[in-house]
Design a protein around this motif. Sequence first.
Motif, PDB file in Angstrom:
ATOM      1  N   TYR A  34      -4.393  -2.773   0.217  1.00 52.15           N
ATOM      2  CA  TYR A  34      -3.597  -2.425  -0.963  1.00 52.15           C
ATOM      3  C   TYR A  34      -4.016  -1.029  -1.399  1.00 52.15           C
ATOM      4  O   TYR A  34      -5.202  -0.759  -1.577  1.00 52.15           O
ATOM      5  N   LYS A  36      -3.391   2.281  -4.097  1.00 50.34           N
ATOM      6  CA  LYS A  36      -2.862   2.744  -5.390  1.00 50.34           C
ATOM      7  C   LYS A  36      -2.979   4.257  -5.439  1.00 50.34           C
ATOM      8  O   LYS A  36      -4.011   4.821  -5.093  1.00 50.34           O
ATOM      9  N   GLY A  38      -2.524   7.423  -8.126  1.00 53.24           N
ATOM     10  CA  GLY A  38      -2.418   7.744  -9.537  1.00 53.24           C
ATOM     11  C   GLY A  38      -1.550   8.970  -9.783  1.00 53.24           C
ATOM     12  O   GLY A  38      -1.048   9.612  -8.855  1.00 53.24           O
ATOM     13  N   LEU A  66      -7.994   2.710 -10.950  1.00 53.88           N
ATOM     14  CA  LEU A  66      -7.197   2.382  -9.764  1.00 53.88           C
ATOM     15  C   LEU A  66      -7.950   1.432  -8.828  1.00 53.88           C
ATOM     16  O   LEU A  66      -7.366   0.482  -8.296  1.00 53.88           O
ATOM     17  N   GLU A  69      -7.954  -2.050 -10.226  1.00 48.76           N
ATOM     18  CA  GLU A  69      -6.642  -2.677 -10.036  1.00 48.76           C
ATOM     19  C   GLU A  69      -6.469  -3.148  -8.589  1.00 48.76           C
ATOM     20  O   GLU A  69      -5.963  -4.248  -8.354  1.00 48.76           O
ATOM     21  N   CYS A  70      -6.875  -2.327  -7.638  1.00 48.96           N
ATOM     22  CA  CYS A  70      -6.788  -2.711  -6.225  1.00 48.96           C
ATOM     23  C   CYS A  70      -7.659  -3.933  -5.938  1.00 48.96           C
ATOM     24  O   CYS A  70      -7.222  -4.868  -5.270  1.00 48.96           O
TER      25      CYS A  70
END
Length: 80
Positions: A34, A36, A38, A66, A69-70
């Motif tokens: 995954y 992300k 920014g 980030l 979140e990942c």
Amino acid sequence: THAQIVPLTFSSKRPIIFKTWDKFVFPTPFDDIYIKIGKPIAVEKNISDSKMDMLALEIETAMNILTDECDKFCGLGTSS
């Protein structure tokens, strides 16, 4: 250079996490990853040292958010 810095980080579902100071993450073969990306962070031309320190903190904070979140998406604990 008046460039922009784009924070980018990743996590994976079944990583190998090295026991180093930065907890280096290595995804295993055929693992789900995954990623992300920014928002770009602008760097002024001829930036002062104090603004550079504030910019470094802003980039670090964006990367930590980030990464968290990942990791959450992949079912891992928090990175910090």
